[in-house]
Design a protein around this motif. Structure first.
Motif, PDB file in Angstrom:
ATOM      1  N   LYS A   1       3.877  -1.490  -2.890  1.00 18.86           N
ATOM      2  CA  LYS A   1       4.002  -1.461  -1.428  1.00 18.86           C
ATOM      3  C   LYS A   1       3.675  -2.825  -0.815  1.00 18.86           C
ATOM      4  O   LYS A   1       4.380  -3.330   0.061  1.00 18.86           O
ATOM      5  CB  LYS A   1       3.057  -0.422  -0.834  1.00 18.86           C
ATOM      6  CG  LYS A   1       3.429   1.027  -1.081  1.00 18.86           C
ATOM      7  CD  LYS A   1       2.355   1.917  -0.457  1.00 18.86           C
ATOM      8  CE  LYS A   1       2.582   3.377  -0.766  1.00 18.86           C
ATOM      9  NZ  LYS A   1       1.506   4.225  -0.206  1.00 18.86           N
ATOM     10  N   LYS A   2       2.575  -3.404  -1.277  1.00 17.53           N
ATOM     11  CA  LYS A   2       2.097  -4.646  -0.673  1.00 17.53           C
ATOM     12  C   LYS A   2       2.970  -5.847  -1.018  1.00 17.53           C
ATOM     13  O   LYS A   2       3.180  -6.737  -0.197  1.00 17.53           O
ATOM     14  CB  LYS A   2       0.662  -4.899  -1.123  1.00 17.53           C
ATOM     15  CG  LYS A   2      -0.334  -3.866  -0.622  1.00 17.53           C
ATOM     16  CD  LYS A   2      -1.701  -4.083  -1.263  1.00 17.53           C
ATOM     17  CE  LYS A   2      -2.691  -3.000  -0.874  1.00 17.53           C
ATOM     18  NZ  LYS A   2      -3.995  -3.161  -1.569  1.00 17.53           N
TER      19      LYS A   2
ATOM     20  N   SER B   1       6.245  -5.749  -2.254  1.00 19.24           N
ATOM     21  CA  SER B   1       7.697  -5.610  -2.072  1.00 19.24           C
ATOM     22  C   SER B   1       8.200  -6.232  -0.780  1.00 19.24           C
ATOM     23  O   SER B   1       9.238  -6.904  -0.765  1.00 19.24           O
ATOM     24  CB  SER B   1       8.112  -4.136  -2.149  1.00 19.24           C
ATOM     25  OG  SER B   1       7.447  -3.377  -1.161  1.00 19.24           O
TER      26      SER B   1
ATOM     27  N   LEU C   1      11.671   3.725   5.210  1.00 19.13           N
ATOM     28  CA  LEU C   1      10.235   3.964   5.059  1.00 19.13           C
ATOM     29  C   LEU C   1       9.712   5.071   5.974  1.00 19.13           C
ATOM     30  O   LEU C   1       8.509   5.326   6.013  1.00 19.13           O
ATOM     31  CB  LEU C   1       9.450   2.680   5.358  1.00 19.13           C
ATOM     32  CG  LEU C   1       9.795   1.456   4.515  1.00 19.13           C
ATOM     33  CD1 LEU C   1       8.917   0.281   4.926  1.00 19.13           C
ATOM     34  CD2 LEU C   1       9.617   1.751   3.032  1.00 19.13           C
TER      35      LEU C   1
ATOM     36  N   SER D   1       4.107   3.971   6.954  1.00 21.10           N
ATOM     37  CA  SER D   1       4.665   2.631   6.773  1.00 21.10           C
ATOM     38  C   SER D   1       3.686   1.522   7.130  1.00 21.10           C
ATOM     39  O   SER D   1       3.938   0.368   6.838  1.00 21.10           O
ATOM     40  CB  SER D   1       5.955   2.472   7.589  1.00 21.10           C
ATOM     41  OG  SER D   1       5.744   2.831   8.937  1.00 21.10           O
TER      42      SER D   1
ATOM     43  N   GLN E   1       1.144   1.039   5.598  1.00 21.26           N
ATOM     44  CA  GLN E   1       0.743   0.543   4.277  1.00 21.26           C
ATOM     45  C   GLN E   1       1.718  -0.506   3.752  1.00 21.26           C
ATOM     46  O   GLN E   1       1.413  -1.210   2.787  1.00 21.26           O
ATOM     47  CB  GLN E   1       0.655   1.710   3.289  1.00 21.26           C
ATOM     48  CG  GLN E   1      -0.349   2.781   3.692  1.00 21.26           C
ATOM     49  CD  GLN E   1      -0.280   3.966   2.764  1.00 21.26           C
ATOM     50  OE1 GLN E   1      -0.245   3.817   1.551  1.00 21.26           O
ATOM     51  NE2 GLN E   1      -0.259   5.164   3.322  1.00 21.26           N
ATOM     52  N   TRP E   2       2.910  -0.583   4.347  1.00 24.56           N
ATOM     53  CA  TRP E   2       3.913  -1.552   3.920  1.00 24.56           C
ATOM     54  C   TRP E   2       3.898  -2.788   4.821  1.00 24.56           C
ATOM     55  O   TRP E   2       4.849  -3.545   4.858  1.00 24.56           O
ATOM     56  CB  TRP E   2       5.300  -0.910   3.944  1.00 24.56           C
ATOM     57  CG  TRP E   2       5.459   0.221   2.993  1.00 24.56           C
ATOM     58  CD1 TRP E   2       4.887   1.458   3.078  1.00 24.56           C
ATOM     59  CD2 TRP E   2       6.243   0.246   1.812  1.00 24.56           C
ATOM     60  NE1 TRP E   2       5.275   2.237   2.027  1.00 24.56           N
ATOM     61  CE2 TRP E   2       6.116   1.520   1.227  1.00 24.56           C
ATOM     62  CE3 TRP E   2       7.067  -0.695   1.187  1.00 24.56           C
ATOM     63  CZ2 TRP E   2       6.758   1.880   0.062  1.00 24.56           C
ATOM     64  CZ3 TRP E   2       7.717  -0.335   0.014  1.00 24.56           C
ATOM     65  CH2 TRP E   2       7.554   0.938  -0.539  1.00 24.56           C
TER      66      TRP E   2
END
Length: 482
Positions: free
Chosen positions: A317-318, A320, A345, A350, A352-353
């Motif tokens: 997640k972090k 990408s 997402l 989201s 977290q992204w």
């Protein structure tokens, strides 16, 4: 149907080498098949008919003199739209790249051509390679050959549909979060995501004007095919270092020689914490592993510490978004992030992204990535291979990107149908592949995911060939008939 459609690349190459068929007639038959079936599936978005027939004639002239370029001499195939093919567009199905034309061939494309392959076209992709369906700004929506109301998977969905429908025997896909394995699973073919940093990345994606660099962590090119023999053949051609991509080191591959079923130590799990598949996949994995046991394989239900999967997804997640947005203009990044949150997402937290753009963030993430890789490798000290789900279930009906699924009375975020089962191995860099296991009651392909330790592709391919031979009744040939 013509006499060459659905033959493997290995068999077509043998026919050409033996003088039992010409490249021209094989290529022409596949072009005719594409022209007949592609309008309903939109699998191929650039058909290079004139160039392919010219290359086939050249291959035939060489073959008549006993000269052969390599193991794919005269065999037709397609490559995913993202790859550089000199003089053709690589747009990622996005307006922002609509006029981008490749100045040369990607290293992997060049290697396939030098081995004798004839590139007859380029296959359809999801917009910006960010979906498990095939739609975007430029090309028509891709469809599953077994049921056109269903997704062929993504982002290599055009590739999987082309293979399943007999348009070509071999494809070059790309995998950043399951983009080879999920389409292969949805369309009943084999797809291999190789170990990270074993396939050159130069030319594997369009490079916008003014971009200064392009990093390929977690993303890797890989072959897709209808047989494990073809998968192995293509992998052997594209792997290994190149002077233009020194991120790929020379590797002493541990080639298996006659390894028997009883010598394999196989772990299996039918779920990950918080991501239990549907009953169909649970039963499929249990039945498959029991069949393995009955055929002499050492099989044990086992998985790493339950937090490892969660931490692997966290790294993905972090990291990408940093990779996805690395070449996007600064002013466009917020727009693209908002678009992703509203679509791909949607519904999975989201926040977290969130894009982390500093060097310290990047350095920290690479440290976390190294730690999870080491822990996965520790698990594989006790096992040769791991069998696990490819997703919640088989192909799903085509729908608006981000639309939640209603499954067993529960709403599931769109992305959670597949990404938690595949992206963990992009984060860790481990090789993984789809093993097709026939059809379900709805006539849709089903399969399982096979994962190995770093640089274990020879053993994985050996296993796939053993399974294909042992379970010829259990694993029927998957063929699309219109």
């Amino acid at each position: 149907m013509g006499q060459f459609i659905y033959k493997s690349a290995t068999e077509l190459a043998r026919l050409i080498r033996a003088g039992e068929a010409s490249s021209t007639e094989i290529v022409q038959e596949h072009l005719t098949h594409i022209q007949k079936h592609n309008p309903g599936l939109n699998a191929i978005v650039a058909l290079l008919e004139e160039e392919a027939l010219k290359a086939a004639a050249e291959c035939d002239a060489e073959a008549s003199k006993g000269n052969f370029r390599g193991p794919l001499h005269g065999v037709p195939m397609t490559v995913k739209e993202q790859y550089w093919l000199e003089g053709t567009r690589s747009t990622l199905n996005s307006r922002r790249l609509k006029n981008w034309v490749a100045p040369e061939d990607a290293i992997v494309v060049s290697r396939l051509k030098k081995a004798g392959a004839i590139i007859v076209g380029k296959s359809n992709v999801a917009k910006d390679l960010l979906d498990y369906q095939i739609n975007g700004d430029i090309y028509p929506e891709g469809k599953n050959p077994y049921n056109q109301a269903y997704s062929p998977g993504g982002s290599s969905g055009g590739a999987s549909a082309a293979l399943a429908s007999g348009m070509v025997p071999l494809e070059l896909g790309g995998d950043f979060g399951g983009s080879i394995r999920i389409p292969a699973n949805f369309c009943g073919v084999y797809g291999l995501k190789p170990t990270e940093n074993t396939i050159p990345g130069y030319g594997n994606a369009p490079k916008p004007n003014g971009s200064r660099s392009h990093v390929f962590h977690m993303a890797v090119a890989g072959p897709m095919a209808r047989t494990p023999d073809d998968l192995e053949l293509a992998w052997n051609i594209i792997r290994g270092p190149h002077k233009r991509d020194r991120t790929v080191p020379p590797i002493c591959w541990n080639e298996p020689s006659g390894k028997q079923p009883s010598e394999y130590r196989i772990a299996w799990t039918d779920r990950w914490p918080g991501y239990e598949p549907g009953k169909e996949i649970l039963n499929l994995i249990r039945n498959f592993t029991e069949q393995l046991r009955q055929n002499g394989f050492q099989v044990e239900m086992a998985a790493p510490d339950e937090s490892l999967h969660e931490r692997s997804l966290a790294v993905y997640k972090k990291l990408s978004l940093q990779l996805i947005l690395q070449d996007v203009p600064v002013f466009f990044k917020p727009l693209m992030i908002n678009s992703l949150k509203r679509g791909f997402l949607k519904g999975i937290g989201s926040v977290q992204w969130k894009l982390r753009d500093s060097f310290l963030d990047y350095s920290e993430l690479m440290g976390q990535k190294a730690r999870i890789t080491e822990e996965w490798e520790g698990f594989f000290e006790d096992f040769d291979l791991l069998i696990c789900p490819m997703g919640y279930g088989p192909a799903y009906p085509r729908s608006k990107t981000g639309t939640p699924f209603s499954l067993n009375g529960t709403a599931m975020p769109y992305l959670n149908y597949v990404w938690p089962y595949t992206a963990c191995f992009n984060a860790s860099g481990h090789p993984a592949m789809n093993i097709p296991l026939g059809m379900n009651d709805l006539g849709l392909p089903v399969g399982v995911q096979l994962v190995g330790p770093y640089w274990s592709e020879p053993g994985m391919l050996r296993f796939a060939k053993l399974v294909s031979g042992l379970f010829s009744g259990f694993v029927p040939p998957v063929r699309y008939q219109k």
